[in-house]
Write a protein that holds these residues in place. Structure first.
Motif, short mmCIF file in Angstrom:
data_model
loop_
_atom_site.label_atom_id
_atom_site.label_comp_id
_atom_site.label_asym_id
_atom_site.label_seq_id
_atom_site.Cartn_x
_atom_site.Cartn_y
_atom_site.Cartn_z
N TYR A 82 -6.37 11.70 32.31
CA TYR A 82 -5.42 11.62 33.41
C TYR A 82 -4.61 10.34 33.29
N PRO A 83 -3.32 10.36 33.47
CA PRO A 83 -2.47 11.50 33.81
C PRO A 83 -2.09 12.37 32.60
N ALA A 84 -2.49 11.96 31.40
CA ALA A 84 -2.24 12.76 30.20
C ALA A 84 -3.56 12.94 29.45
N LYS A 85 -3.60 13.89 28.55
CA LYS A 85 -4.84 14.27 27.87
C LYS A 85 -5.54 13.10 27.18
N GLU A 86 -4.81 12.24 26.54
CA GLU A 86 -5.41 11.14 25.77
C GLU A 86 -5.41 9.82 26.53
N THR A 87 -5.38 9.91 27.86
CA THR A 87 -5.34 8.73 28.72
C THR A 87 -6.58 8.70 29.62
N ALA A 88 -7.12 7.51 29.81
CA ALA A 88 -8.20 7.28 30.77
C ALA A 88 -7.60 6.49 31.94
N TRP A 89 -7.76 7.02 33.15
CA TRP A 89 -7.23 6.36 34.35
C TRP A 89 -8.35 5.59 35.03
N ILE A 90 -8.17 4.30 35.20
CA ILE A 90 -9.15 3.46 35.89
C ILE A 90 -8.78 3.46 37.37
N GLY A 91 -9.64 4.07 38.17
CA GLY A 91 -9.39 4.13 39.61
C GLY A 91 -9.86 2.89 40.33
N LEU A 92 -10.95 2.30 39.84
CA LEU A 92 -11.50 1.08 40.43
C LEU A 92 -12.28 0.33 39.36
N PHE A 93 -12.05 -0.95 39.30
CA PHE A 93 -12.89 -1.83 38.48
C PHE A 93 -13.07 -3.10 39.27
N MET A 94 -14.32 -3.41 39.58
CA MET A 94 -14.61 -4.58 40.40
C MET A 94 -15.85 -5.29 39.85
N VAL A 95 -15.74 -6.60 39.72
CA VAL A 95 -16.81 -7.43 39.19
C VAL A 95 -17.35 -8.29 40.34
N SER A 96 -18.65 -8.53 40.35
CA SER A 96 -19.25 -9.37 41.40
C SER A 96 -18.62 -10.76 41.35
N ALA A 97 -18.50 -11.37 42.51
CA ALA A 97 -17.84 -12.68 42.62
C ALA A 97 -18.51 -13.72 41.72
N GLU A 98 -19.83 -13.68 41.62
CA GLU A 98 -20.53 -14.69 40.81
C GLU A 98 -20.26 -14.55 39.32
N LYS A 99 -19.80 -13.39 38.87
CA LYS A 99 -19.52 -13.17 37.45
C LYS A 99 -18.05 -13.32 37.11
N GLN A 100 -17.19 -13.45 38.12
CA GLN A 100 -15.75 -13.57 37.87
C GLN A 100 -15.43 -14.90 37.21
N GLY A 101 -14.42 -14.88 36.34
CA GLY A 101 -14.00 -16.09 35.65
C GLY A 101 -14.89 -16.50 34.51
N LYS A 102 -15.83 -15.63 34.13
CA LYS A 102 -16.78 -15.94 33.06
C LYS A 102 -16.65 -14.99 31.87
N GLY A 103 -15.61 -14.17 31.87
CA GLY A 103 -15.39 -13.25 30.76
C GLY A 103 -16.12 -11.93 30.87
N VAL A 104 -16.85 -11.73 31.95
CA VAL A 104 -17.62 -10.50 32.13
C VAL A 104 -16.70 -9.28 32.23
N GLY A 105 -15.71 -9.35 33.12
CA GLY A 105 -14.79 -8.22 33.29
C GLY A 105 -14.00 -7.95 32.02
N SER A 106 -13.50 -8.99 31.39
CA SER A 106 -12.74 -8.81 30.14
C SER A 106 -13.61 -8.19 29.06
N GLY A 107 -14.87 -8.60 28.98
CA GLY A 107 -15.79 -8.02 27.99
C GLY A 107 -16.03 -6.54 28.23
N ILE A 108 -16.20 -6.17 29.48
CA ILE A 108 -16.42 -4.76 29.81
C ILE A 108 -15.18 -3.94 29.45
N ILE A 109 -14.01 -4.43 29.80
CA ILE A 109 -12.77 -3.70 29.51
C ILE A 109 -12.54 -3.62 27.99
N ARG A 110 -12.84 -4.68 27.28
CA ARG A 110 -12.71 -4.67 25.81
C ARG A 110 -13.66 -3.63 25.20
N ASP A 111 -14.91 -3.59 25.65
CA ASP A 111 -15.88 -2.61 25.16
C ASP A 111 -15.45 -1.19 25.53
#
Length: 156
Positions: A82-111
């Motif tokens: 969604y919205p196209a066959k070879e696309t993944a739509w992220i509806g929500l991505f939220m990281v806990s406040a204590e993990k923000q600014g430490k590369g956790v979210g970026s690592g998850i998105i990269r993986d």
């Protein structure tokens, strides 16, 4: 669909039994809800777990948590093809406040991007609330660009 979205965290589907953990994580992210009111409730989280865009079924949706032991460190809601066959739509991505600014979210998105690319996805897209500097900065830092602006900013 089973994809390996993290090299560091245990990833599993979230269920109604996880609502209190999800609600606690959401409560830590007041800035997000400043631009995307209202604050999360048990009812809104349960509704989000089954919310789908037109033409998509539950087999296309993943609502997963990233855990460090029993601690929920991130929530990811995405729709396959969604919205196209070879696309993944992220509806929500939220990281806990204590993990923000430490590369956790970026690592998850990269993986996630590497995992999706390995199975044939060409793009990830998402919406960012207009005026939310934290979200826009995060997604821009992670290589997303503004595609268009509707009621929100669509990035890919």
């Amino acid at each position: 669909m089973k994809l390996d979205f993290s090299q560091k965290y245990a990833v599993r589907p979230l269920t109604a039994g996880d609502v209190d953990k999800i609600l606690a994580l959401c409560a830590e992210n007041e800035q997000f809800y400043r631009y995307h009111p209202p604050m999360a409730t048990r009812e809104s989280i349960l509704a989000d777990m089954t919310a789908l865009p037109p033409g998509k079924g539950m087999e296309d949706k993943a609502y997963v948590g990233f855990f460090e032991g029993e601690k929920l460190v991130a929530v990811l809601d995405w729709i396959s093809g969604y919205p196209a066959k070879e696309t993944a739509w992220i509806g929500l991505f939220m990281v806990s406040a204590e993990k923000q600014g430490k590369g956790v979210g970026s690592g998850i998105i990269r993986d996630m991007a590497a995992s999706l690319k390995a199975v044939g996805y060409r793009e990830m897209q998402l919406g960012v609330d207009k005026g939310n500097p934290q979200s826009l900065a995060f997604w821009t830092k992670n290589g997303f660009e503004v595609l268009r602006e509707d009621g929100y900013i669509v990035m890919g």
